[in-house]
Design a protein around this motif. Structure first.
Motif, short mmCIF file in Angstrom:
data_model
loop_
_atom_site.label_atom_id
_atom_site.label_comp_id
_atom_site.label_asym_id
_atom_site.label_seq_id
_atom_site.Cartn_x
_atom_site.Cartn_y
_atom_site.Cartn_z
N GLN A 1 -35.30 5.14 -47.82
CA GLN A 1 -36.67 4.98 -48.28
C GLN A 1 -37.45 6.30 -48.21
O GLN A 1 -38.34 6.55 -49.03
N ALA A 2 -37.10 7.15 -47.25
CA ALA A 2 -37.75 8.46 -47.17
C ALA A 2 -37.43 9.30 -48.40
O ALA A 2 -38.23 10.14 -48.82
N LEU A 3 -36.26 9.05 -48.99
CA LEU A 3 -35.87 9.77 -50.20
C LEU A 3 -36.54 9.19 -51.44
O LEU A 3 -36.53 9.82 -52.50
N GLY A 4 -37.10 7.99 -51.33
CA GLY A 4 -37.73 7.37 -52.47
C GLY A 4 -36.91 6.30 -53.14
O GLY A 4 -37.25 5.80 -54.22
N VAL B 1 -40.29 4.57 -59.67
CA VAL B 1 -39.90 5.80 -60.35
C VAL B 1 -38.69 6.39 -59.65
O VAL B 1 -38.66 6.48 -58.42
N PHE B 2 -37.69 6.79 -60.41
CA PHE B 2 -36.47 7.35 -59.83
C PHE B 2 -36.78 8.71 -59.21
O PHE B 2 -37.37 9.58 -59.86
N PHE C 1 -44.26 5.71 -53.65
CA PHE C 1 -42.94 5.93 -54.21
C PHE C 1 -42.81 5.29 -55.58
O PHE C 1 -42.26 5.87 -56.51
N ALA C 2 -43.30 4.07 -55.71
CA ALA C 2 -43.20 3.36 -56.97
C ALA C 2 -43.90 4.09 -58.09
O ALA C 2 -43.50 4.05 -59.25
N PHE D 1 -27.35 4.84 -53.73
CA PHE D 1 -28.76 4.60 -53.46
C PHE D 1 -29.41 4.19 -54.78
O PHE D 1 -29.11 4.78 -55.82
N ALA D 2 -30.28 3.20 -54.75
CA ALA D 2 -30.87 2.72 -55.99
C ALA D 2 -32.33 2.35 -55.81
O ALA D 2 -32.78 2.06 -54.69
N THR D 3 -33.05 2.39 -56.91
CA THR D 3 -34.46 2.01 -56.90
C THR D 3 -34.63 0.57 -57.36
O THR D 3 -33.78 0.03 -58.07
N ARG D 4 -35.72 -0.02 -56.95
CA ARG D 4 -36.07 -1.34 -57.46
C ARG D 4 -36.66 -1.20 -58.85
O ARG D 4 -37.21 -0.14 -59.20
#
Length: 290
Positions: free
Chosen positions: A76-79, A188-189, A29-30, A181-184
């Motif tokens: 997390q399944a969504l990324g 990658v978004f 995902f990253a 929902f947010a990314t670390r």
């Protein structure tokens, strides 16, 4: 090529179990790479195909722990990595907080609360005037941004929260709310997952309302059609005499309809009727402001 996994390790005999785990998937995902799973019949499919299973888990969640576990897996399944389901701060400091469920770093939560950012948060402001989900970087095209607004997003990044996707939710009679929902930082978004995120977010907010009983369902009196007509005209500022002329009935009939409506809602004056009908969902704002 995506990482092809045996779906048996993702969906156990008793249902979905720990669907996203381990550094391998997170690394994919990253890096913005597609993650796929293999079904028991040998077919390869994107991991987002498991979202119906996550949705079923959310709908069947009986408590906060089950809800947050299912939501974390779906997100997390969504990324994404982070999630937040919340009612927004009211101007009344003594008002109930409502929903506040998230997995943001505790340090960020404490900083956000201490500075009372919920009342000026530009992402929340944007969600109040936008009809669907939006990326945080697009919020500048929805509401005016100040240097303080930019600083809020920069501060979030300092705590490891990077880009996000937020959808506003508004239920009449409740504080406005949103699902994010947010990314670390460093991930990658997931641009390709925004449609699924939109659908998931709407369901998530409603399930959270049911689990945390933010608005218990109780039997309430329902107004008749004629009573509602009178209430609408009261909301438009009409007197009993004017309503009687509009509806072609006597002034005493209008007075009786409004008195009966007050009795059903346990109110003491006609002025409160439109507000109560809005809260109950019996009428909407467009009825009062055509």
């Amino acid at each position: 090529m995506g990482a092809v996994l045996d779906v048996a390790s993702i969906i156990g005999a008793g249902g979905l179990e720990n669907p996203i785990a381990g550094p391998t998937l997170q690394a994919r995902f990253a890096a913005g790479l597609e993650v796929r799973v293999r079904s028991r019949d040998g077919c390869s499919m994107p991991i987002t195909a498991l979202l119906p299973d996550f949705a079923n888990l959310l709908l069947g969640a009986a408590d906060e722990s089950a809800f947050t576990n299912a939501l974390s897996s779906a997100v997390q399944a969504l990324g994404f990595h982070f999630f937040a389901v919340a009612h927004h701060d009211l101007r009344d400091r003594d008002a109930p907080v409502g929903l506040e469920i998230h997995n943001y770093p505790e340090e960020w939560r404490a900083s956000y609360a201490a500075r009372q950012l919920g009342r000026s948060d530009p992402i929340r402001r944007a969600s109040h005037v936008w009809a669907c989900g939006f990326r945080w970087r697009d919020a500048r095209d929805i509401v005016s941004f100040s240097s303080a607004d930019d600083a809020i997003l920069e501060d979030a990044q300092a705590f490891g929260i990077d880009e996000g996707f937020t959808m506003g939710v508004h239920v009449p009679g409740e504080a406005r709310g949103s699902v994010s929902f947010a990314t670390r930082v460093g991930m990658v978004f997931p641009e390709r997952a925004l449609l699924q995120a939109q659908g998931l977010g709407s369901a998530v907010f409603q399930v959270a309302r049911m689990i945390f009983k933010t608005r218990p369902i109780v039997r309430r009196e329902i107004l008749t059609d004629r009573q509602l007509e009178c209430v609408v005209w009261v909301g438009r500022g009409k007197s009993n005499w004017e309503i009687a002329q509009i509806l072609g009935v006597t002034q005493e009939t209008v007075k009786k309809h409004l008195q009966d409506a007050c009795a059903r809602y346990q109110l003491h004056n006609r002025t409160s009727l439109p507000l109560r009908a809005l809260y109950e969902g019996s009428i909407c704002f467009s009825d009062l402001f055509p």
